[in-house]
Design an enzyme around this catalytic site. Structure first.
Site, mmCIF file in Angstrom:
data_model
loop_
_atom_site.group_PDB
_atom_site.id
_atom_site.type_symbol
_atom_site.label_atom_id
_atom_site.label_comp_id
_atom_site.label_asym_id
_atom_site.label_seq_id
_atom_site.Cartn_x
_atom_site.Cartn_y
_atom_site.Cartn_z
ATOM 1 N N TYR A 35 0.945 -1.311 0.086
ATOM 2 C CA TYR A 35 -0.096 -0.104 -0.036
ATOM 3 C C TYR A 35 0.757 1.325 0.095
ATOM 4 C CZ TYR A 35 -3.852 3.049 1.613
ATOM 5 O OH TYR A 35 -4.879 3.987 1.891
ATOM 6 N N LYS A 77 -1.507 -1.318 -3.919
ATOM 7 C CA LYS A 77 -2.393 -0.299 -3.903
ATOM 8 C C LYS A 77 -1.575 1.091 -4.086
ATOM 9 C CE LYS A 77 -5.885 2.593 -2.067
ATOM 10 N NZ LYS A 77 -6.356 3.105 -0.638
#
Length: 302
Positions: A133, A161
């Site tokens: 992330y 992400k």
């Protein structure tokens, strides 16, 4: 391989210290009704790092029980403590989650070699597959594209992400991962969903899907179909949502305040935020109410 729209679910709070369980149930049903492809709980939009471990555990248990394997559930385990991140990953595995998501620890900085070592260790100890992330605005640490490529070779790291908001950066990551087509590449900022998918991304973790999940699912499907007329129509609506709901007030949390306020006005859940932030006062709520009244999402979906 995970693809599609995976909303970063907000965490409804009854007050600063307790979960709004009924509101969370309504929210999950509302999001699932929009045809989403998964759920991401306890991320940035879910205020994960601001919540007590008690509430985090309750959210994991409640969502996994309610979803009951209808769609994959991804659990945010970001923490300053490696041990606590591993503990949360084990909790998620116990109750039936499908994967975990971790941003870098956000107090001490680290270089790229240290970042690689951290995630390799986390992936080794996590009982669930791990998503990287990238959230440099909150963690002060940025995944270099080569670092993402390096970590993607770990068998228990399955996706990435990116919430940097940098389209060129995302395209560089896509280019480096083109020989690893099973590695999922998601974007956070919904304003970039269309562009990133057209250049090789696999979907979005978009906050607006808390309120209008069917709109973001429709955008995803339109990109797959290369239906540029529908894409253009959906993009205008997504930008309208962003410019009207995420820009009210002067708090660094105005995006989150706007999302929670909108959901409150829609009758779905409470709008309380974890400290240090507060929900909107009536003047700001009226602006959100006015914006919601002007939206006609269903019009562009027909």
């Amino acid at each position: 391989m995970l693809k599609g729209i995976v909303p970063p679910v907000i965490t409804p709070l009854g007050d600063k210290k307790n979960l709004d369980i009924e509101g969370l149930e309504r929210l999950i049903e509302h999001i699932l009704s929009g045809g989403v492809h998964g759920l991401f709980i306890l991320g940035t939009t879910g205020e994960g790092p601001s919540l007590s471990y008690k509430i985090r555990n309750e959210v994991i248990e409640q969502v996994c029980s309610q979803v009951d394997s209808k769609v994959p559930v991804l659990v945010g385990i970001t923490d300053t403590s490696f041990t606590e991140s591993v503990r949360l990953s084990k909790k998620a595995a116990e109750v039936g989650a499908d994967a975990v998501v971790a941003a870098p620890p956000y107090y001490f900085s680290m270089n790229q070699a240290e970042l690689i070592g951290y995630y390799e260790s986390l992936a080794d100890e996590s009982p669930l597959p791990l998503f990287l992330y990238n959230m440099p605005s909150h963690t002060k640490i940025h995944f270099e594209p080569e670092t993402v490529k390096n970590l993607a070779e770990h068998s228990n790291i399955i996706g990435f992400k990116d919430s940097s908001g940098d389209l060129l950066y995302f395209q560089n990551v896509v280019r480096l991962l083109q020989d690893n087509p099973e590695f999922s590449l998601f974007v956070g900022p919904e304003e970039m969903l269309m562009q990133t998918m057209l250049t090789g991304g696999h979907g979005g973790v978009n906050g607006g899907a808390n309120m209008f999940p069917n709109l973001y699912v429709a955008m995803y499907e339109a990109v797959l179909e290369k239906n540029f007329d529908r894409m253009t129509s959906f993009q205008k609506k997504i930008l309208q949502i962003s410019s009207n709901l995420y820009t009210v007030g002067n708090s660094p949390a105005k995006y989150l305040q706007g999302v929670k306020c909108a959901l409150s006005l829609m009758g779905i859940c409470s709008d309380n935020l974890a400290l240090p932030y507060n929900s909107f006062k009536e003047q700001e709520r009226e602006k959100i109410r006015h914006a919601l009244n002007r939206f006609n999402v269903e019009e562009v979906l027909t």
